[in-house]
Design a protein around this motif. Structure first.
Motif, PDB file in Angstrom:
ATOM      1  N   LYS A  20     -32.592  44.334 -27.043  1.00 27.05           N
ATOM      2  CA  LYS A  20     -31.310  44.945 -27.375  1.00 27.05           C
ATOM      3  C   LYS A  20     -31.463  46.445 -27.571  1.00 27.05           C
ATOM      4  N   HIS A  21     -32.534  46.849 -28.237  1.00 22.94           N
ATOM      5  CA  HIS A  21     -32.737  48.261 -28.527  1.00 22.94           C
ATOM      6  C   HIS A  21     -33.338  49.027 -27.355  1.00 22.94           C
ATOM      7  N   ALA A  22     -33.899  48.339 -26.387  1.00 21.07           N
ATOM      8  CA  ALA A  22     -34.499  48.978 -25.228  1.00 21.07           C
ATOM      9  C   ALA A  22     -33.681  48.692 -23.976  1.00 21.07           C
ATOM     10  N   ASP A  23     -32.399  48.495 -24.158  1.00 22.02           N
ATOM     11  CA  ASP A  23     -31.521  48.072 -23.068  1.00 22.02           C
ATOM     12  C   ASP A  23     -31.433  49.131 -21.976  1.00 22.02           C
ATOM     13  N   ALA A  24     -32.052  48.831 -20.851  1.00 19.95           N
ATOM     14  CA  ALA A  24     -31.968  49.721 -19.694  1.00 19.95           C
ATOM     15  C   ALA A  24     -31.285  49.002 -18.529  1.00 19.95           C
ATOM     16  N   ARG A  25     -30.952  47.752 -18.744  1.00 14.37           N
ATOM     17  CA  ARG A  25     -30.269  46.913 -17.744  1.00 14.37           C
ATOM     18  C   ARG A  25     -31.022  46.862 -16.416  1.00 14.37           C
ATOM     19  N   THR A  26     -32.309  46.601 -16.492  1.00 17.20           N
ATOM     20  CA  THR A  26     -33.127  46.484 -15.289  1.00 17.20           C
ATOM     21  C   THR A  26     -33.255  45.021 -14.890  1.00 17.20           C
ATOM     22  N   GLN A  27     -33.695  44.814 -13.665  1.00 21.51           N
ATOM     23  CA  GLN A  27     -33.921  43.444 -13.185  1.00 21.51           C
ATOM     24  C   GLN A  27     -35.014  42.780 -14.014  1.00 21.51           C
TER      25      GLN A  27
END
Length: 53
Positions: A20-27
């Protein structure tokens, strides 16, 4: 079996909080999330089967 189920349920929120805190929305994040959810679902299924027996 019970300890394995409990461990999966307790560990999953920790991993999800990190994501949640490192959300980069990567595959890679998506695949990691699906893996965590599958682990929890599997642990719950195994737990339910062992408790029913």
């Amino acid at each position: 079996m019970h300890e394995t189920t409990a461990r999966a349920i307790v560990t999953a929120p920790k991993h999800l909080q990190k994501m949640k805190h490192a959300d980069a929305r990567t595959q890679q994040e998506r695949e990691h999330l699906l893996c965590i959810l599958a682990a929890v679902e599997g642990a719950l299924m195994i737990g339910a089967l062992s408790w029913a027996a």
